[in-house]
Design a protein around this motif. Structure first.
Motif, PDB file in Angstrom:
ATOM      1  N   LYS A 156      17.517  32.551  35.479  1.00 24.25           N
ATOM      2  CA  LYS A 156      18.556  32.403  36.504  1.00 24.25           C
ATOM      3  C   LYS A 156      18.699  30.944  36.947  1.00 24.25           C
ATOM      4  O   LYS A 156      19.766  30.535  37.375  1.00 24.25           O
ATOM      5  CB  LYS A 156      18.231  33.284  37.708  1.00 24.25           C
ATOM      6  CG  LYS A 156      18.317  34.783  37.394  1.00 24.25           C
ATOM      7  CD  LYS A 156      18.389  35.594  38.703  1.00 24.25           C
ATOM      8  CE  LYS A 156      17.951  37.021  38.514  1.00 24.25           C
ATOM      9  NZ  LYS A 156      16.484  37.176  38.528  1.00 24.25           N
ATOM     10  N   ASP A 163      21.790  25.909  39.133  1.00 24.03           N
ATOM     11  CA  ASP A 163      22.191  27.271  39.533  1.00 24.03           C
ATOM     12  C   ASP A 163      21.199  27.811  40.549  1.00 24.03           C
ATOM     13  O   ASP A 163      19.996  27.571  40.455  1.00 24.03           O
ATOM     14  CB  ASP A 163      22.197  28.198  38.315  1.00 24.03           C
ATOM     15  CG  ASP A 163      23.148  27.704  37.245  1.00 24.03           C
ATOM     16  OD1 ASP A 163      24.264  27.298  37.611  1.00 24.03           O
ATOM     17  OD2 ASP A 163      22.760  27.682  36.064  1.00 24.03           O
ATOM     18  N   THR A 195      20.422  31.550  42.746  1.00 21.11           N
ATOM     19  CA  THR A 195      20.804  32.957  42.895  1.00 21.11           C
ATOM     20  C   THR A 195      19.911  33.600  43.957  1.00 21.11           C
ATOM     21  O   THR A 195      18.828  33.094  44.260  1.00 21.11           O
ATOM     22  CB  THR A 195      20.628  33.757  41.575  1.00 21.11           C
ATOM     23  OG1 THR A 195      19.241  33.911  41.327  1.00 21.11           O
ATOM     24  CG2 THR A 195      21.310  33.099  40.399  1.00 21.11           C
ATOM     25  N   LYS A 220      25.376  34.046  43.817  1.00 25.46           N
ATOM     26  CA  LYS A 220      25.168  32.986  42.823  1.00 25.46           C
ATOM     27  C   LYS A 220      25.996  31.772  43.195  1.00 25.46           C
ATOM     28  O   LYS A 220      27.145  31.929  43.622  1.00 25.46           O
ATOM     29  CB  LYS A 220      25.728  33.389  41.455  1.00 25.46           C
ATOM     30  CG  LYS A 220      25.096  34.490  40.749  1.00 25.46           C
ATOM     31  CD  LYS A 220      25.707  34.581  39.361  1.00 25.46           C
ATOM     32  CE  LYS A 220      25.793  36.028  39.027  1.00 25.46           C
ATOM     33  NZ  LYS A 220      26.253  36.410  37.785  1.00 25.46           N
TER      34      LYS A 220
END
Ligand code: 5GP
Length: 236
Positions: free
Chosen positions: A11, A31, A33, A40
């Motif tokens: 992730k 990124d 999450t 996200k």
């Protein structure tokens, strides 16, 4: 050492093979999450701060006799690590009640947990990371009793080292998550230890200095990550 093909993408990080089968390259992406991937975003610079803090913590732990997968930093956000045989456990040490244990059990948020509580979850997106106990870990063949004893002992040692270090910088280590692997028959700390995997509270104000700022919209995530990285990397 040359980067080769992509081995795994999670992730928030991607892992690449290299021309040395013993060495992988780990890229911390921007990124972010939360809630099992339901929330996200991409936050420019996040990967770099998490890599910087993880690197610093791995080096500090190594200096104190803890074996980690860390080998060297390659560029901002990118590190070289040993190729571990990862054990799919999320080993969480809790010093203060917060997060999921307050939702699941009759603890008060902020209640000290002394001695610290170890909670181990099964790292499996398909099963939504359910909590395990020792018997389930053996029955699933995830670790032997000797390995699990060693993992728990290492988790508590790492907790003491990190709690003391952060305390001197005015930060309470509320809880944090670790992942371990096998390397040449030994248990070694892998993955990352960063603002994404630790729950940190300012000792004076109690404000969140970690991914809870993102999870619960508590403020500017990147400002928090930048500030806490600076605090962690600076002398007390
Ligand atoms: P909780 O069980 O309260 O959600 O999380 C306990 C601690 O483990 C928190 O510091 C949290 O950031 C960390 N943690 C739990 N699960 C995960 C996970 O899947 N990924 C990451 N990066 N951290 C986790």
């Amino acid at each position: 050492m040359k980067q080769a093909d992509l081995l795994y993408t999670g992730k928030a990080k991607s892992v690449y093979r290299t021309d040395d089968p013993d060495v992988y390259i780990m890229k911390f992406r921007d990124d972010i999450t939360a809630f099992d991937g339901e929330k996200k975003d991409t936050l420019s610079g996040k990967g770099r701060y998490n890599a910087e803090v993880s690197t610093f913590i791995f080096r500090y732990l190594e200096e104190h006799g803890v074996k980690t997968h860390y080998l060297e930093s390659i560029e901002p956000g990118v590190i070289a690590v040993r190729n571990l045989e990862m054990i799919p456990l999320e080993v969480i040490v809790r010093n203060v009640a917060a997060g999921s244990i307050v939702r699941k059990y009759p603890f008060r948020e902020g209640e000290p947990l002394d001695p610290p509580v170890i909670v181990i979850d099964y790292k499996s997106d398909a099963h939504h990371d359910p909590m395990l106990n020792d018997d389930l870990i053996y029955a699933l063949g995830l670790a032997t009793p000797e390995e699990l004893d060693q993992i728990k002992a290492m988790a508590l040692t790492i907790n003491e080292l990190l709690s003391d270090y952060l305390d001197l910088r005015g930060i309470t280590l509320v809880d944090f998550k670790m992942e371990f692997g096998r390397y040449n028959g030994e248990i070694v700390l892998g993955d990352e230890i960063s603002m994404d995997s630790m729950r940190l509270w300012d000792k004076e104000t109690g404000t969140s200095l970690d991914k809870d700022v993102y999870r619960y919209n508590k403020g500017d995530v990147m400002e928090t990550y930048a500030d806490v990285a600076k605090r962690i990397l600076s002398p007390p």
